[in-house]
Design a protein around this motif. Structure first.
Motif, PDB file in Angstrom:
ATOM      1  N   GLY A 294       0.788  -1.222   0.000  1.00 18.46           N
ATOM      2  CA  GLY A 294       0.000   0.000   0.000  1.00 18.46           C
ATOM      3  C   GLY A 294       0.821   1.272   0.000  1.00 18.46           C
ATOM      4  N   LYS A 295       2.143   1.160  -0.111  1.00 20.09           N
ATOM      5  CA  LYS A 295       3.020   2.331  -0.123  1.00 20.09           C
ATOM      6  C   LYS A 295       3.734   2.437  -1.468  1.00 20.09           C
ATOM      7  CE  LYS A 295       3.795   2.180   4.883  1.00 20.09           C
ATOM      8  NZ  LYS A 295       4.811   2.098   5.973  1.00 20.09           N
ATOM      9  N   VAL A 296       4.148   3.658  -1.802  1.00 21.09           N
ATOM     10  CA  VAL A 296       4.793   3.916  -3.089  1.00 21.09           C
ATOM     11  C   VAL A 296       6.171   4.520  -2.828  1.00 21.09           C
ATOM     12  CG1 VAL A 296       4.605   5.061  -5.326  1.00 21.09           C
ATOM     13  CG2 VAL A 296       2.531   4.311  -4.125  1.00 21.09           C
ATOM     14  N   LYS A 309      16.390 -12.996 -14.967  1.00 19.58           N
ATOM     15  CA  LYS A 309      16.182 -12.641 -13.558  1.00 19.58           C
ATOM     16  C   LYS A 309      15.409 -11.334 -13.474  1.00 19.58           C
ATOM     17  CE  LYS A 309      16.670 -12.703  -9.111  1.00 19.58           C
ATOM     18  NZ  LYS A 309      15.517 -11.785  -8.947  1.00 19.58           N
ATOM     19  N   MET A 310      14.344 -11.354 -12.664  1.00 22.20           N
ATOM     20  CA  MET A 310      13.521 -10.157 -12.495  1.00 22.20           C
ATOM     21  C   MET A 310      13.307  -9.921 -11.004  1.00 22.20           C
ATOM     22  SD  MET A 310      11.872  -8.234 -14.903  1.00 22.20           S
ATOM     23  CE  MET A 310      10.853  -9.106 -16.076  1.00 22.20           C
ATOM     24  N   GLY A 311      12.960  -8.681 -10.672  1.00 20.17           N
ATOM     25  CA  GLY A 311      12.598  -8.382  -9.303  1.00 20.17           C
ATOM     26  C   GLY A 311      13.783  -8.211  -8.388  1.00 20.17           C
ATOM     27  N   GLU A 312      14.471  -7.092  -8.513  1.00 17.88           N
ATOM     28  CA  GLU A 312      15.631  -6.820  -7.660  1.00 17.88           C
ATOM     29  C   GLU A 312      15.676  -5.328  -7.394  1.00 17.88           C
ATOM     30  OE1 GLU A 312      20.386  -8.040  -7.465  1.00 17.88           O
ATOM     31  OE2 GLU A 312      19.262  -8.234  -9.345  1.00 17.88           O
ATOM     32  N   ALA A 313      15.888  -4.975  -6.139  1.00 17.87           N
ATOM     33  CA  ALA A 313      15.954  -3.568  -5.748  1.00 17.87           C
ATOM     34  C   ALA A 313      17.097  -3.370  -4.766  1.00 17.87           C
ATOM     35  CB  ALA A 313      14.638  -3.109  -5.123  1.00 17.87           C
ATOM     36  N   SER A 314      17.508  -2.129  -4.615  1.00 18.50           N
ATOM     37  CA  SER A 314      18.627  -1.832  -3.730  1.00 18.50           C
ATOM     38  C   SER A 314      18.270  -2.141  -2.278  1.00 18.50           C
ATOM     39  CB  SER A 314      19.023  -0.361  -3.861  1.00 18.50           C
ATOM     40  OG  SER A 314      17.996   0.489  -3.367  1.00 18.50           O
ATOM     41  N   GLN A 315      19.295  -2.313  -1.483  1.00 18.68           N
ATOM     42  CA  GLN A 315      19.113  -2.577  -0.058  1.00 18.68           C
ATOM     43  C   GLN A 315      18.282  -1.472   0.592  1.00 18.68           C
ATOM     44  OE1 GLN A 315      22.861  -3.142   1.902  1.00 18.68           O
ATOM     45  NE2 GLN A 315      21.992  -3.199   3.950  1.00 18.68           N
ATOM     46  N   ARG A 316      18.445  -0.238   0.132  1.00 21.80           N
ATOM     47  CA  ARG A 316      17.693   0.890   0.699  1.00 21.80           C
ATOM     48  C   ARG A 316      16.192   0.688   0.492  1.00 21.80           C
ATOM     49  NH1 ARG A 316      18.653   6.570   1.612  1.00 21.80           N
ATOM     50  NH2 ARG A 316      16.985   7.166   3.064  1.00 21.80           N
ATOM     51  N   VAL A 317      15.789   0.299  -0.703  1.00 24.87           N
ATOM     52  CA  VAL A 317      14.378   0.061  -1.006  1.00 24.87           C
ATOM     53  C   VAL A 317      13.887  -1.186  -0.285  1.00 24.87           C
ATOM     54  CG1 VAL A 317      12.697  -0.390  -2.828  1.00 24.87           C
ATOM     55  CG2 VAL A 317      14.618   1.142  -3.265  1.00 24.87           C
ATOM     56  N   ALA A 318      14.661  -2.263  -0.383  1.00 21.94           N
ATOM     57  CA  ALA A 318      14.241  -3.549   0.169  1.00 21.94           C
ATOM     58  C   ALA A 318      13.991  -3.464   1.669  1.00 21.94           C
ATOM     59  CB  ALA A 318      15.287  -4.610  -0.145  1.00 21.94           C
ATOM     60  N   GLY A 370      -2.350   9.989 -10.945  1.00 20.70           N
ATOM     61  CA  GLY A 370      -2.105  10.341  -9.550  1.00 20.70           C
ATOM     62  C   GLY A 370      -2.321   9.195  -8.579  1.00 20.70           C
ATOM     63  N   LEU A 371      -1.928   9.444  -7.319  1.00 21.71           N
ATOM     64  CA  LEU A 371      -2.083   8.465  -6.250  1.00 21.71           C
ATOM     65  C   LEU A 371      -3.456   8.585  -5.611  1.00 21.71           C
ATOM     66  CD1 LEU A 371       1.398   8.787  -4.476  1.00 21.71           C
ATOM     67  CD2 LEU A 371       0.666   7.019  -6.086  1.00 21.71           C
ATOM     68  N   GLY A 372      -3.850   7.520  -4.899  1.00 19.61           N
ATOM     69  CA  GLY A 372      -5.108   7.546  -4.172  1.00 19.61           C
ATOM     70  C   GLY A 372      -5.082   8.575  -3.061  1.00 19.61           C
ATOM     71  N   ALA A 373      -6.266   8.967  -2.602  1.00 18.52           N
ATOM     72  CA  ALA A 373      -6.383  10.043  -1.614  1.00 18.52           C
ATOM     73  C   ALA A 373      -5.640   9.729  -0.323  1.00 18.52           C
ATOM     74  CB  ALA A 373      -7.863  10.308  -1.326  1.00 18.52           C
ATOM     75  N   GLU A 374      -5.562   8.462   0.056  1.00 19.82           N
ATOM     76  CA  GLU A 374      -4.927   8.081   1.316  1.00 19.82           C
ATOM     77  C   GLU A 374      -3.526   7.506   1.122  1.00 19.82           C
ATOM     78  OE1 GLU A 374      -7.524   5.509   3.443  1.00 19.82           O
ATOM     79  OE2 GLU A 374      -9.149   6.983   3.555  1.00 19.82           O
ATOM     80  N   THR A 375      -3.007   7.619  -0.085  1.00 19.77           N
ATOM     81  CA  THR A 375      -1.673   7.056  -0.389  1.00 19.77           C
ATOM     82  C   THR A 375      -0.650   8.187  -0.474  1.00 19.77           C
ATOM     83  OG1 THR A 375      -2.667   5.235  -1.634  1.00 19.77           O
ATOM     84  CG2 THR A 375      -0.316   5.647  -1.969  1.00 19.77           C
ATOM     85  N   LEU A 376       0.439   8.016   0.245  1.00 18.20           N
ATOM     86  CA  LEU A 376       1.500   9.010   0.215  1.00 18.20           C
ATOM     87  C   LEU A 376       2.732   8.429  -0.484  1.00 18.20           C
ATOM     88  CD1 LEU A 376       1.297  10.441   3.864  1.00 18.20           C
ATOM     89  CD2 LEU A 376       0.364  11.433   1.767  1.00 18.20           C
ATOM     90  N   LEU A 377       3.439   9.275  -1.176  1.00 15.79           N
ATOM     91  CA  LEU A 377       4.709   8.880  -1.772  1.00 15.79           C
ATOM     92  C   LEU A 377       5.764   8.880  -0.673  1.00 15.79           C
ATOM     93  CD1 LEU A 377       6.016   8.211  -4.534  1.00 15.79           C
ATOM     94  CD2 LEU A 377       6.603  10.634  -4.734  1.00 15.79           C
ATOM     95  N   HIS A 378       6.476   7.751  -0.539  1.00 16.34           N
ATOM     96  CA  HIS A 378       7.480   7.632   0.516  1.00 16.34           C
ATOM     97  C   HIS A 378       8.530   8.739   0.399  1.00 16.34           C
ATOM     98  CE1 HIS A 378       9.919   5.495   3.486  1.00 16.34           C
ATOM     99  NE2 HIS A 378      10.963   5.741   2.724  1.00 16.34           N
TER     100      HIS A 378
END
Length: 381
Positions: A294-296, A309-318, A370-378
């Motif tokens: 539920g977060k962006v 290989k798919m689906g890999e993100a930095s340690q900061r994101v993970a 846009g994002l949903g009304a209750e969704t905030l961008l991290h």
């Protein structure tokens, strides 16, 4: 007059010719033990057995399941609950979305690897549920959406921001650690620092060669398996590290890159970036929105990896998504993470300003509804 016997013969002939004219149907499979989202089609292929001795002719044919890409919001919502609330316009965008050729080529690469004898686990094989091309009818903004798991990338060094070797201790626990990413930039004249891995590689090679000399002396006196085997292992380790040190030496002395523990980025297959600059061409540096729980999270494409290989993100994101994530532990084992790449949006690759990541991804998301009304961008601290 048609007798019962002749009627029976006519019906038998009709059935026979009717069956002979029926076209074979594409087989649909939903197999117990597979991820719940998987429905696909089986393909037969020969598997190579390169380790067989010459006097044995081993031929093996297997049936492999090629998954069908998900295209409906209901299916994606099951994998990533809250997705439609985070991106309220996504359902409408999916109604006109096209399945990306990247999805087929991705599973082509996996099936080719299996044919060559690389039998991967079920989770590793089904690590991508779809790749879609989205276009906003209102703004024309393009996006590439893919649904995948999330492994952790700890790669990258930047001696200006992290100058000590121990700053990378958490990163180096990963067996696949690499000191530089594709997202890199030249050190400026007024801001130079020595990369600690230059000296580390030199010192480690020196120690290993010293050990090698001691082992060689023992092996000369003891011709048993233990010392001979250890000598061979050291030779392989020294050779591998020497190649790596030489390969990275110049760039480590002159360049900086994103760092897994500091910077929010994702990794895409190495076949995705291209120079064609088509509407959905992806480049290193393009902005990305990662949606999970539920977060962006605003990110960029920071590096490329293997074709299959798919689906890999930095340690900061993970670790923002799963605090237990590390170079040895995934952030998400199932395909519960949605990645939205905005192609051809990269800026000049320089030292990252996370406030720019935030502002650009917010702007691009707005162009997709846009994002949903209750969704905030991290907000990255």
């Amino acid at each position: 007059m048609i007798t019962p016997r002749s009627l029976f013969m006519l019906l038998s002939l009709f059935a026979l010719f009717g069956c002979s004219k029926k076209q074979p149907q594409e087989e649909t499979v939903a197999t117990p033990g597979l991820p719940a989202w998987v429905v696909g089609d089986t393909e037969s292929l020969p598997v190579k057995r390169s380790t067989s001795p010459a006097y044995l002719q081993v031929e093996k044919t297997v049936s492999v399941l090629r998954p069908r890409p998900l295209t409906k919001i209901e299916a994606l919502e099951k994998l990533n609950p809250g997705l439609s609330s985070a991106l309220p316009q996504l359902a409408g965008l999916l109604s006109s979305a096209e399945v990306s050729p990247k999805f087929k080529s991705f599973y082509d690469a996996k099936i080719s690897a299996i044919k060559d004898g690389d039998i991967m686990s079920t989770d590793d094989y089904f690590d991508c549920a779809t790749v879609l091309h989205l276009t906003s009818p209102a703004t024309g903004r393009k996006a590439v959406l893919f649904q995948s798991d999330m492994d952790v990338d700890t790669d990258g060094t930047d001696p200006v921001r992290l100058s000590r070797l121990q700053d990378y201790d958490d990163a180096r626990i990963s067996r696949s650690f690499q000191p530089l990413l594709a997202y890199s930039w030249a050190q400026s004249a007024g801001q130079r620092a020595a990369n600690p891995f230059v000296q580390y590689y030199a010192d480690t090679l020196s120690k290993l060669r010293g050990f090698r000399q001691q082992v060689s002396q023992e092996a000369a006196q003891d011709h048993g398996y233990i010392w001979q085997s250890l000598q061979k292992q050291l030779d392989e380790t020294i050779s591998s590290l020497d190649r790596r040190a030489k390969y990275y030496d110049e760039d480590l002395r002159t360049r900086r890159s994103l760092v897994g523990s500091l910077d929010p980025f994702i990794v895409v297959p190495q076949t995705w970036p291209d120079r064609l600059k088509q509407p959905f061409s992806v480049q290193v540096g393009d902005f990305v929105a990662v949606i999970a729980g539920g977060k962006v999270y605003p990110c960029v494409v920071g590096d490329t990896g293997g074709d299959a290989k798919m689906g890999e993100a930095s340690q900061r994101v993970a670790q923002a998504i799963n605090p237990k994530a590390s170079g040895r532990n995934s952030a998400a084992d199932d395909v519960s993470v949605t990645y939205v790449i905005f192609p051809q949006t990269r800026l000049a690759m320089t030292a990252p300003d996370l406030s720019v990541f935030q502002a650009e991804v917010a702007r691009l998301l707005q162009e997709m509804g846009g994002l949903g009304a209750e969704t905030l961008l991290h907000h990255w601290q």
